[in-house]
Design a protein around this motif. Structure first.
Motif, mmCIF file in Angstrom:
data_model
loop_
_atom_site.group_PDB
_atom_site.id
_atom_site.type_symbol
_atom_site.label_atom_id
_atom_site.label_comp_id
_atom_site.label_asym_id
_atom_site.label_seq_id
_atom_site.Cartn_x
_atom_site.Cartn_y
_atom_site.Cartn_z
ATOM 1 N N LYS A 1 6.051 11.020 -1.837
ATOM 2 C CA LYS A 1 5.393 11.104 -0.532
ATOM 3 C C LYS A 1 6.373 11.681 0.475
ATOM 4 O O LYS A 1 7.478 11.154 0.635
ATOM 5 C CB LYS A 1 4.933 9.716 -0.086
ATOM 6 N N PHE B 1 6.912 13.258 4.546
ATOM 7 C CA PHE B 1 6.414 13.495 5.905
ATOM 8 C C PHE B 1 7.148 14.720 6.410
ATOM 9 O O PHE B 1 8.323 14.647 6.748
ATOM 10 C CB PHE B 1 6.687 12.300 6.810
ATOM 11 N N ARG C 1 1.274 1.467 2.373
ATOM 12 C CA ARG C 1 0.213 2.225 3.051
ATOM 13 C C ARG C 1 -0.493 3.181 2.091
ATOM 14 O O ARG C 1 -1.683 3.422 2.235
ATOM 15 C CB ARG C 1 0.800 2.985 4.239
ATOM 16 N N LEU D 1 -2.922 1.078 0.248
ATOM 17 C CA LEU D 1 -4.083 0.686 1.048
ATOM 18 C C LEU D 1 -4.988 1.877 1.349
ATOM 19 O O LEU D 1 -5.991 1.727 2.040
ATOM 20 C CB LEU D 1 -3.626 0.045 2.370
ATOM 21 N N GLY D 2 -4.614 3.057 0.867
ATOM 22 C CA GLY D 2 -5.464 4.222 1.109
ATOM 23 C C GLY D 2 -5.367 4.753 2.522
ATOM 24 O O GLY D 2 -6.263 5.433 2.996
ATOM 25 N N LEU D 3 -4.266 4.437 3.203
ATOM 26 C CA LEU D 3 -4.077 4.952 4.562
ATOM 27 C C LEU D 3 -3.321 6.272 4.526
ATOM 28 O O LEU D 3 -3.514 7.138 5.370
ATOM 29 C CB LEU D 3 -3.305 3.938 5.407
ATOM 30 N N LEU D 4 -2.437 6.410 3.542
ATOM 31 C CA LEU D 4 -1.687 7.648 3.372
ATOM 32 C C LEU D 4 -2.080 8.250 2.030
ATOM 33 O O LEU D 4 -2.451 7.546 1.106
ATOM 34 C CB LEU D 4 -0.173 7.373 3.387
ATOM 35 N N ARG D 5 -1.945 9.576 1.946
ATOM 36 C CA ARG D 5 -2.325 10.289 0.737
ATOM 37 C C ARG D 5 -1.055 10.657 -0.022
ATOM 38 O O ARG D 5 -0.133 11.215 0.562
ATOM 39 C CB ARG D 5 -3.044 11.567 1.163
ATOM 40 N N TRP E 1 -7.359 5.772 -2.461
ATOM 41 C CA TRP E 1 -7.854 6.616 -1.363
ATOM 42 C C TRP E 1 -9.380 6.678 -1.399
ATOM 43 O O TRP E 1 -10.043 6.407 -0.402
ATOM 44 C CB TRP E 1 -7.250 8.015 -1.459
ATOM 45 N N VAL F 1 -12.781 0.958 0.341
ATOM 46 C CA VAL F 1 -13.608 -0.161 0.782
ATOM 47 C C VAL F 1 -13.860 -1.136 -0.364
ATOM 48 O O VAL F 1 -13.702 -2.354 -0.225
ATOM 49 C CB VAL F 1 -14.944 0.368 1.351
ATOM 50 N N HIS G 1 -10.664 -3.021 -1.352
ATOM 51 C CA HIS G 1 -10.132 -3.946 -0.336
ATOM 52 C C HIS G 1 -10.843 -5.284 -0.338
ATOM 53 O O HIS G 1 -10.348 -6.247 0.239
ATOM 54 C CB HIS G 1 -10.212 -3.290 1.045
ATOM 55 N N TYR H 1 -3.992 -8.561 3.223
ATOM 56 C CA TYR H 1 -2.798 -7.810 3.606
ATOM 57 C C TYR H 1 -2.188 -8.393 4.870
ATOM 58 O O TYR H 1 -2.895 -8.764 5.803
ATOM 59 C CB TYR H 1 -3.208 -6.347 3.823
ATOM 60 N N PRO I 1 0.687 -7.050 7.561
ATOM 61 C CA PRO I 1 1.629 -5.985 7.910
ATOM 62 C C PRO I 1 2.950 -6.558 8.395
ATOM 63 O O PRO I 1 3.027 -7.725 8.787
ATOM 64 C CB PRO I 1 0.923 -5.230 9.029
ATOM 65 N N VAL J 1 2.961 -6.883 13.223
ATOM 66 C CA VAL J 1 1.569 -7.197 13.533
ATOM 67 C C VAL J 1 1.264 -6.878 14.986
ATOM 68 O O VAL J 1 1.949 -7.353 15.890
ATOM 69 C CB VAL J 1 1.276 -8.686 13.274
ATOM 70 N N THR J 2 0.254 -6.033 15.229
ATOM 71 C CA THR J 2 -0.252 -5.887 16.592
ATOM 72 C C THR J 2 -1.702 -6.353 16.579
ATOM 73 O O THR J 2 -2.435 -6.090 15.639
ATOM 74 C CB THR J 2 -0.201 -4.428 17.078
#
Lengths: 308, 539
Positions: free
Chosen positions: A11, A13, A47, A50-54, A68, A72, A75, A80, A82, A85-86
């Motif tokens: 992966k 960036f 991530r 969790l299918g948030l990043l490819r 990916w 749904v 999950h 999960y 994190p 946490v926000t």
């Protein structure tokens, strides 16, 4: 079939490579520690799971499916927490917990109340007034209140005090007793040592060690400190002995050294011939394991001086 | 220097460094706007056109859009600039001031940045003072640049008067900046502080308009609005400086209030202590739609109250329309030639302009709410939400549906509040059906702004701030399109263009159809983009 099965995951960036051929697996009923320093790629891995990043390359399987495409559906079977946490600033902690557990299906009021008590969390405060530790507790309660097959916990104890860490440890042990699986990312070694069956150590986006705790200890050295009457001057030169020091006081010689676990039998039998009066052998802690992988080993004073 | 102010210089330099691009953009765009306005008035408008414009500016619509009407008898480009431009220069500078003050004080306190700063050798009031100093510098720079530019564009312009107009406007903006600082002490939340300050500006606008409509040159009511203080310097007509003393006094009083409040509160807190809330969520808080509603309902309620009151008040202004129009036509035949003598046409023209403002207000709300999904993502909450068995499309549908319905509700409320205000004072022409037609025409236009914001979220989330450009564009075109002498196709780029004459000429059906197709396409694109891109927390 493994619940998590990652092989050769890459992966990036932009030009920065976050993961570089990572392998990671979690079997049913397994509690796996996922150890690494800051920036090693632990959160990136999660991530992707969790299918948030490819992913750029490699194979990633969550419950045997593609994280990916099947996010749904998959999950429904996990919970999960994190690392940072926000929460929604205008909701109270209790409302946030209810919202999150309702998203995952049937909320369990009794379980929530019990967990709130154990984590000593006041659910009536607005999320914006919570400290970091309390926000972390909200996410922990929301995750543990759900009955999932797999719990993905990303540095879940950051900001918790030692008492709450103990509560957390107890909660994970309960999950283990009930046959649930856990992926616990952490840089706190004692925590992983207490809870986990197996450990994967990641550095610069690559798994550098993986196995059960006893297996990993075999790769390392034990610390031996022995007091002998005989002549110990030959000990530092033995095969498998490192960083040896000799101290003589009142006619007794204290020899201290690290020894490769593979050579420990031969070294101990040589020591026995030297009239041992006292001896301690300390097994390697994960700490030492960690330091060997992540930094230079703890330098002895002499070496330190030489470097300077 | 007292210890509460230690570190002002270093913080001010830090602000200048962090905001250098932002400040440059504000300076260049505001200066360019001022100069273009001046150049257009000078070059496009000949004497007769300026006289006609003066006639428009003596109507209630002109007074509400422009100013108190000094110098209408000898309307030159510079006089027009002062009479019509001052209000909008003050608006732009005030929004800039409010955002600057809140961003560098309460926002930093809320997100914890200033805790680091305040823990070092920095006085309690230093961040606030550094913020105001940098703001003042920026305001003066923009004012002087624009004033000099006005003289450069039209060399006959008096530099002293140009400076009076621009520095006066800048000083009024500083009043609203100081007011924002007070709001930052009262509330613990940056968003609330911005909302309260902008609401105060809206109130000042309404008071100024209501005061000036009563009497040429302003009535005593006008003087209760800071905006009037800048206009009452009578730049380019009969310059006087003393109204600006009121502004200077207001700044001093507001700053003293802010300082006094600041010493009475804890770091990070407002004046109102937080109360405990519910331990359990209500049964309603189930699923992404409910959460989006809970997140947006507060803003919707307050914006609704504010806009409702403002447009209701505007509607009641229409009773004076008839009398003023007959007076005006008697004294100034140009008006009759321009608009005919039918009072109904005046009312329709007035409502067209007010609907344009309504549309811009609702568009701004739509953009703010359309940016909420991005805030959820960069704040990290989206990650937690999507770790649940919840599809991306369903989540985005919830966010956008609540934002869209909220924007439409605001539009309906504003439109019918204006109608109710008019009916209350006995103005029943245009009738309710015309208001409904206006509402129906504006609805797709307002949604276009939301759809564009959503498309940015789907495809270029980091550039979502660009969603403000169409709002500014639509406002400038709606307000000054005729002055700027722009080609038709440029004006047609504004989503509000097709409905700009909804009360006088009715709705442009083809335009509404095209707009609806664009809205659908953009909304579809936003889902497509969001489904295929990665979710990344942090900015």
């Amino acid at each position: 079939m493994n619940l998590i099965d990652i092989r050769g995951l890459d992966k990036s960036f932009g030009s920065a490579k976050a993961l570089d051929g990572l392998d990671l697996a979690v079997a049913p009923g397994e509690v796996r520690g996922f150890l690494g320093p800051n920036g090693a790629g632990k959160s990136t891995t999660i991530r992707v799971l969790l299918g948030l990043l490819r992913p750029n390359a490699g194979q990633v399987r969550l419950f045997g499916g593609d994280p990916w495409a099947g996010a749904v559906r998959l999950h429904r079977r996990l919970a999960y927490v994190p690392g940072d946490v926000t929460l929604w600033p205008n909701l109270t902690g209790g409302e946030a917990i209810d919202y999150l557990t309702r998203l995952r299906g049937a909320p369990d009021k009794k379980r929530k109340t019990e967990l709130l008590e154990r984590f000593e969390l006041d659910p009536t405060k607005k999320a914006r007034t919570y400290s970091k530790g309390n926000r972390q507790k909200v996410a922990l309660v929301a995750a543990f209140a759900v009955d999932a097959e797999l719990y993905i916990l990303d540095e879940p104890t950051s900001g918790l005090d030692p008492l709450m860490e103990a509560v957390f440890t107890e909660c994970v042990r309960e999950l283990k007793r009930h046959g649930r699986s856990v992926l616990l990312s952490s840089h706190i070694l004692s925590e992983v040592e207490k809870i986990c069956d197996t450990v994967t150590i990641i550095r610069a986006g690559r798994a550098v060690e993986s196995g059960t705790l006893p297996e990993l200890r075999h790769l390392t050295r034990s610390r031996v400190v022995a007091t002998v009457r005989g002549d110990a001057s030959a000990v530092p030169a033995l095969a498998g002995v490192h960083d040896a020091t000799l101290n003589t006081s009142d006619g007794a010689v204290t020899v201290a050294f690290d020894v490769d676990d593979s050579a420990i039998g031969a070294v101990v039998s040589r020591l026995a011939a030297l009239e041992v009066t006292a001896m301690t052998v300390t097994p390697p802690s994960l700490e030492e394991l960690f330091l060997r992988h992540y930094g230079d080993p703890v330098a002895s004073p002499a070496e330190g001086a030489a470097v300077r | 220097m007292s210890t509460t102010l230690t570190g002002v210089g270093r913080i001010a330099r830090h602000i200048l460094r962090r905001d250098r691009v932002r400040m440059l953009v504000w300076t260049l765009s505001l200066t360019a706007f001022g100069l273009y306005f001046m150049a257009a008035l000078t070059n496009v408008f000949d004497e007769a056109a300026l006289a006609a414009r003066a006639a428009i500016m003596s109507t209630p619509t002109g007074i509400v859009m422009g100013g108190p009407g000094y110098g209408l008898d000898d309307y030159t480009a510079a006089v027009a600039m002062a009479n019509e431009g001052t209000q909008w220069v003050v608006l732009a500078l005030s929004i800039m001031s409010i955002l600057h003050v809140v961003r560098h004080t309460r926002t930093e306190e809320e997100n914890g940045l200033s805790e680091l700063v305040r823990a070092s050798a920095v006085g309690r009031q230093a961040p606030a003072l550094a913020t105001l100093l940098t703001l003042s510098g920026l305001l003066v720079a923009i004012a002087v640049l624009t004033a000099c530019g006005m003289v450069a564009v039209a060399p006959t312009t008096s530099l002293v008067d140009a400076l009076a107009m621009m520095l006066g406007s800048a000083l009024i903006a500083l009043v609203f900046g100081a007011l924002a600082l007070v709001m930052c002490q009262v509330t613990a939340h940056a968003r609330t502080a911005v909302g309260l300050s902008i609401a105060a500006f809206g109130l000042a606008t309404v008071i100024r308009a209501a005061g000036d409509v009563q009497e040429r040159g302003g009535s005593p009511l006008s003087w209760f609005s800071p905006i009037a203080w800048a206009q009452q310097t009578r730049a380019f007509v009969d310059l006087r400086w003393w109204p600006l003393l009121l502004a200077a006094g207001a700044v001093v009083v507001l700053l003293a209030t802010a300082a006094a409040l600041a010493t009475r509160r804890d770091f990070g807190a407002g004046l109102i202590a937080p109360r405990p809330g519910r331990a359990d969520a209500s049964g309603m808080l189930r699923g992404p739609f409910a959460l989006a509603w809970v997140q947006q309902r507060g803003a919707l309620l307050w914006t609704g109250l504010g806009l409702g009151a403002m447009w209701f008040g505007t509607g009641t202004l229409m009773s004076t329309l008839d009398e003023m129009v007959s007076d005006l036509v008697e004294t100034n035949p140009v008006i009759g030639q321009l608009f005919g003598t039918d009072p109904g046409m005046f009312a329709a023209g007035f409502l067209d302009v007010m609907m344009m403002f309504t549309g811009v207000c609702c568009a701004a709300y739509a953009v703010v709410m359309g940016q909420r999904p991005r805030a959820e993502e960069s704040g990290g909450r989206l990650e937690l939400t999507l770790s649940a068995p919840l599809g991306r499309s369903r989540w985005l549908t919830a966010q956008l549906a609540v934002a869209g319905l909220g924007s439409i509700a605001l539009l309906a409320l504003s439109t019918y509040a204006m109608w109710a205000g008019a009916v209350l004072v006995g103005v029943t022409d245009p009738g309710l059906d015309r208001y409904t037609a206006a509402f129906a025409g504006y609805a797709p236009a307002v949604l276009a702004f939301l759809a564009l914001t959503a498309a940015l979220f789907g495809w270029a989330p980091r550039l979502i701030g660009l969603a403000w450009l169409p709002v500014a564009f639509a406002f400038v075109i709606g307000m000054f399109g005729s002055i700027f002498d722009l080609p038709d196709w440029v004006r047609a780029l504004s989503p509000l263009h097709g409905v700009s004459a909804v009360f006088t000429d009715g709705v442009d059906g083809a335009g509404v159809t095209v707009l609806s197709i664009v809205v659908t396409a953009l909304a579809g694109a936003s889902f497509l983009g969001f489904r295929r891109r990665q979710v990344i927390a942090g900015s």
